[in-house]
Design a protein around this motif. Structure first.
Motif, PDB file in Angstrom:
ATOM      1  N   THR A  92       0.788  -1.224   0.000  1.00  0.00           N
ATOM      2  CA  THR A  92       0.000   0.000   0.000  1.00  0.00           C
ATOM      3  C   THR A  92       0.824   1.281   0.000  1.00  0.00           C
ATOM      4  OG1 THR A  92      -0.157  -0.107   2.406  1.00  0.00           O
ATOM      5  CG2 THR A  92      -1.980  -1.055   1.133  1.00  0.00           C
ATOM      6  N   SER A  93       2.057   1.237   0.487  1.00  0.00           N
ATOM      7  CA  SER A  93       2.837   2.471   0.584  1.00  0.00           C
ATOM      8  C   SER A  93       4.314   2.189   0.335  1.00  0.00           C
ATOM      9  CB  SER A  93       2.659   3.106   1.967  1.00  0.00           C
ATOM     10  OG  SER A  93       3.295   2.324   2.945  1.00  0.00           O
ATOM     11  N   TYR A  94       5.103   3.253   0.320  1.00  0.00           N
ATOM     12  CA  TYR A  94       6.537   3.100   0.105  1.00  0.00           C
ATOM     13  C   TYR A  94       7.189   2.317   1.243  1.00  0.00           C
ATOM     14  CZ  TYR A  94      11.394   4.225  -0.827  1.00  0.00           C
ATOM     15  OH  TYR A  94      12.733   4.134  -1.074  1.00  0.00           O
ATOM     16  N   SER A  95       6.643   2.469   2.450  1.00  0.00           N
ATOM     17  CA  SER A  95       7.233   1.783   3.602  1.00  0.00           C
ATOM     18  C   SER A  95       6.595   0.427   3.877  1.00  0.00           C
ATOM     19  CB  SER A  95       7.123   2.667   4.850  1.00  0.00           C
ATOM     20  OG  SER A  95       5.774   2.887   5.171  1.00  0.00           O
ATOM     21  N   SER A  96       5.807  -0.094   2.946  1.00  0.00           N
ATOM     22  CA  SER A  96       5.170  -1.403   3.133  1.00  0.00           C
ATOM     23  C   SER A  96       6.212  -2.497   3.309  1.00  0.00           C
ATOM     24  CB  SER A  96       4.297  -1.743   1.922  1.00  0.00           C
ATOM     25  OG  SER A  96       3.227  -0.841   1.821  1.00  0.00           O
ATOM     26  N   VAL A  97       5.848  -3.505   4.106  1.00  0.00           N
ATOM     27  CA  VAL A  97       6.800  -4.581   4.408  1.00  0.00           C
ATOM     28  C   VAL A  97       6.712  -5.757   3.453  1.00  0.00           C
ATOM     29  CG1 VAL A  97       6.926  -3.994   6.847  1.00  0.00           C
ATOM     30  CG2 VAL A  97       5.269  -5.687   6.079  1.00  0.00           C
ATOM     31  N   GLY A  98       5.690  -5.820   2.620  1.00  0.00           N
ATOM     32  CA  GLY A  98       5.551  -6.950   1.706  1.00  0.00           C
ATOM     33  C   GLY A  98       4.839  -8.108   2.376  1.00  0.00           C
ATOM     34  N   LEU A 132      -5.026   0.514   9.661  1.00  0.00           N
ATOM     35  CA  LEU A 132      -5.084  -0.884  10.069  1.00  0.00           C
ATOM     36  C   LEU A 132      -3.661  -1.245  10.473  1.00  0.00           C
ATOM     37  CD1 LEU A 132      -6.869  -3.463  10.198  1.00  0.00           C
ATOM     38  CD2 LEU A 132      -5.881  -4.054   8.003  1.00  0.00           C
ATOM     39  N   VAL A 133      -3.449  -1.480  11.760  1.00  0.00           N
ATOM     40  CA  VAL A 133      -2.115  -1.775  12.281  1.00  0.00           C
ATOM     41  C   VAL A 133      -2.050  -3.253  12.628  1.00  0.00           C
ATOM     42  CG1 VAL A 133      -0.385  -1.194  14.017  1.00  0.00           C
ATOM     43  CG2 VAL A 133      -1.972   0.564  13.209  1.00  0.00           C
ATOM     44  N   ILE A 134      -0.987  -3.893  12.180  1.00  0.00           N
ATOM     45  CA  ILE A 134      -0.810  -5.335  12.389  1.00  0.00           C
ATOM     46  C   ILE A 134       0.471  -5.553  13.186  1.00  0.00           C
ATOM     47  CG2 ILE A 134      -0.471  -7.563  11.258  1.00  0.00           C
ATOM     48  CD1 ILE A 134      -2.051  -6.402   8.875  1.00  0.00           C
ATOM     49  N   GLY A 135       0.311  -6.193  14.338  1.00  0.00           N
ATOM     50  CA  GLY A 135       1.456  -6.527  15.174  1.00  0.00           C
ATOM     51  C   GLY A 135       2.042  -7.868  14.769  1.00  0.00           C
ATOM     52  N   VAL A 136       3.349  -7.982  14.896  1.00  0.00           N
ATOM     53  CA  VAL A 136       4.037  -9.220  14.510  1.00  0.00           C
ATOM     54  C   VAL A 136       4.935  -9.700  15.654  1.00  0.00           C
ATOM     55  CG1 VAL A 136       3.986  -8.720  12.041  1.00  0.00           C
ATOM     56  CG2 VAL A 136       5.905  -7.928  13.402  1.00  0.00           C
ATOM     57  N   ARG A 137       5.268 -10.984  15.611  1.00  0.00           N
ATOM     58  CA  ARG A 137       6.103 -11.585  16.660  1.00  0.00           C
ATOM     59  C   ARG A 137       7.503 -10.976  16.698  1.00  0.00           C
ATOM     60  NH1 ARG A 137       3.002 -15.513  18.406  1.00  0.00           N
ATOM     61  NH2 ARG A 137       1.786 -16.745  16.959  1.00  0.00           N
ATOM     62  N   ASP A 138       8.077 -10.745  15.552  1.00  0.00           N
ATOM     63  CA  ASP A 138       9.449 -10.236  15.468  1.00  0.00           C
ATOM     64  C   ASP A 138       9.455  -8.945  14.654  1.00  0.00           C
ATOM     65  OD1 ASP A 138      12.172  -9.911  15.446  1.00  0.00           O
ATOM     66  OD2 ASP A 138      12.566 -11.571  14.079  1.00  0.00           O
ATOM     67  N   ARG A 151      13.424   1.763   6.194  1.00  0.00           N
ATOM     68  CA  ARG A 151      13.703   1.367   7.583  1.00  0.00           C
ATOM     69  C   ARG A 151      13.394   2.509   8.537  1.00  0.00           C
ATOM     70  NH1 ARG A 151      18.380  -0.817   5.017  1.00  0.00           N
ATOM     71  NH2 ARG A 151      19.608   0.892   5.882  1.00  0.00           N
ATOM     72  N   PHE A 152      13.751   3.723   8.150  1.00  0.00           N
ATOM     73  CA  PHE A 152      13.477   4.905   8.980  1.00  0.00           C
ATOM     74  C   PHE A 152      11.975   5.098   9.165  1.00  0.00           C
ATOM     75  CE2 PHE A 152      12.544   9.481   9.141  1.00  0.00           C
ATOM     76  CZ  PHE A 152      13.192   9.810  10.321  1.00  0.00           C
ATOM     77  N   LEU A 153      11.214   4.989   8.080  1.00  0.00           N
ATOM     78  CA  LEU A 153       9.759   5.156   8.160  1.00  0.00           C
ATOM     79  C   LEU A 153       9.122   4.059   9.006  1.00  0.00           C
ATOM     80  CD1 LEU A 153       9.065   6.145   4.445  1.00  0.00           C
ATOM     81  CD2 LEU A 153       8.961   7.652   6.446  1.00  0.00           C
ATOM     82  N   ARG A 154       9.589   2.834   8.877  1.00  0.00           N
ATOM     83  CA  ARG A 154       9.030   1.730   9.660  1.00  0.00           C
ATOM     84  C   ARG A 154       9.347   1.856  11.141  1.00  0.00           C
ATOM     85  NH1 ARG A 154      11.317  -2.047   5.580  1.00  0.00           N
ATOM     86  NH2 ARG A 154       9.863  -1.859   3.859  1.00  0.00           N
ATOM     87  N   MET A 160       5.074   4.822  16.783  1.00  0.00           N
ATOM     88  CA  MET A 160       3.796   5.527  16.922  1.00  0.00           C
ATOM     89  C   MET A 160       2.616   4.592  17.089  1.00  0.00           C
ATOM     90  SD  MET A 160       4.323   8.763  14.286  1.00  0.00           S
ATOM     91  CE  MET A 160       2.787   8.493  13.552  1.00  0.00           C
ATOM     92  N   PHE A 161       2.614   3.458  16.403  1.00  0.00           N
ATOM     93  CA  PHE A 161       1.421   2.618  16.365  1.00  0.00           C
ATOM     94  C   PHE A 161       1.627   1.228  16.958  1.00  0.00           C
ATOM     95  CE2 PHE A 161       1.132   5.580  12.752  1.00  0.00           C
ATOM     96  CZ  PHE A 161       0.050   6.324  13.203  1.00  0.00           C
ATOM     97  N   GLY A 162       2.860   0.814  17.216  1.00  0.00           N
ATOM     98  CA  GLY A 162       3.109  -0.461  17.868  1.00  0.00           C
ATOM     99  C   GLY A 162       3.390  -1.635  16.946  1.00  0.00           C
ATOM    100  N   GLY A 163       3.252  -1.450  15.652  1.00  0.00           N
ATOM    101  CA  GLY A 163       3.515  -2.535  14.707  1.00  0.00           C
ATOM    102  C   GLY A 163       4.128  -2.001  13.435  1.00  0.00           C
ATOM    103  N   PRO A 164       4.909  -2.818  12.712  1.00  0.00           N
ATOM    104  CA  PRO A 164       5.564  -2.353  11.495  1.00  0.00           C
ATOM    105  C   PRO A 164       4.639  -2.269  10.283  1.00  0.00           C
ATOM    106  CG  PRO A 164       6.131  -4.625  11.871  1.00  0.00           C
ATOM    107  CD  PRO A 164       5.302  -4.186  13.053  1.00  0.00           C
ATOM    108  N   VAL A 165       3.457  -2.867  10.377  1.00  0.00           N
ATOM    109  CA  VAL A 165       2.521  -2.846   9.260  1.00  0.00           C
ATOM    110  C   VAL A 165       1.386  -1.891   9.619  1.00  0.00           C
ATOM    111  CG1 VAL A 165       1.016  -4.213   7.773  1.00  0.00           C
ATOM    112  CG2 VAL A 165       3.071  -5.251   8.737  1.00  0.00           C
ATOM    113  N   ALA A 166       1.297  -0.784   8.900  1.00  0.00           N
ATOM    114  CA  ALA A 166       0.234   0.195   9.111  1.00  0.00           C
ATOM    115  C   ALA A 166      -0.312   0.574   7.736  1.00  0.00           C
ATOM    116  CB  ALA A 166       0.758   1.418   9.848  1.00  0.00           C
ATOM    117  N   ILE A 167      -1.578   0.250   7.509  1.00  0.00           N
ATOM    118  CA  ILE A 167      -2.206   0.468   6.209  1.00  0.00           C
ATOM    119  C   ILE A 167      -3.193   1.616   6.337  1.00  0.00           C
ATOM    120  CG2 ILE A 167      -3.621  -0.585   4.417  1.00  0.00           C
ATOM    121  CD1 ILE A 167      -2.498  -3.322   5.466  1.00  0.00           C
TER     122      ILE A 167
END
Length: 190
Positions: A92-98, A132-138, A151-154, A160-167
């Motif tokens: 969804t964005s430039y900082s998306s994790v795939g 939509l924020v998604i938390g992950v184990r690692d 990496r900086f954006l993530r 700010m939101f607690g997880g690396p995936v924010a849509i």
């Protein structure tokens, strides 16, 4: 680890009209920054001219990158989000994790921005866009993917939101409550 949910692949496209608006705004701001840079270079060697040129250069790089990304996503045929038996794919964005496997997802939450923005009506009413924020184990595994800017954006997203995936809701053509429910249903019980 694969999940038995969903039986088919679910694809959620990006909102192309919003991406076109982002593209136009980024292009206009890039051009403004270009004019600032040229004015700073042509100015009379004063500190103000140097500062104007430097600010224009920094803004030009940022908005130029935004213009390129918006154009690439606008003309891309790939969906913004995919949910399949292996997990989700966030584009969804430039900082998306795939790709995020089901085994890594721990929680899903719909959060609102704290700062109000305004909708397109003639009467400006505060509107709080959602993520939509998604938390992950690692989180470090996902936070440290990609180039230095991603990496900086993530890192900011995790802070700010607690997880690396924010849509972002405005960019994705989906009902966020339904999307969160579908992702929660696919997370295997540990």
């Amino acid at each position: 680890m694969t999940s038995v949910y969903p039986p088919t692949t679910l694809e959620y496209p990006l909102r192309k009209a919003k991406l076109a608006l982002v593209l136009v705004l980024a292009l206009v701001l890039f051009l403004v920054c270009l004019v600032m840079t040229l004015a700073g270079l042509a100015g009379p060697g004063s500190l103000l001219a140097w500062e104007l040129g430097a600010a224009g250069l920094v803004g030009g790089v940022a908005f130029g990158a935004g213009t390129l990304f918006a154009a690439a996503r606008l003309f891309s045929r790939s969906p913004g989000l995919v949910i399949d038996q292996e997990g989700i794919v966030d584009n969804t964005s430039y900082s998306s994790v795939g790709r995020v496997p089901w085994s890594q997802i721990t929680w899903v939450q719909v959060q609102s921005f704290k700062l109000p923005t305004y909708n397109r009506s003639l009467i400006f009413r505060p509107q709080q866009p959602r993520l939509l924020v998604i938390g992950v184990r690692d989180p470090e595994q996902f936070r440290d993917r990609g180039n230095w800017l991603q990496r900086f954006l993530r890192r900011g997203t995790v802070g700010m939101f607690g997880g690396p995936v924010a849509i972002s809701e405005p960019l994705l053509r989906a009902d966020f409550e339904d999307l969160a429910r579908r992702i929660r249903a696919g997370v295997p019980v540990s």
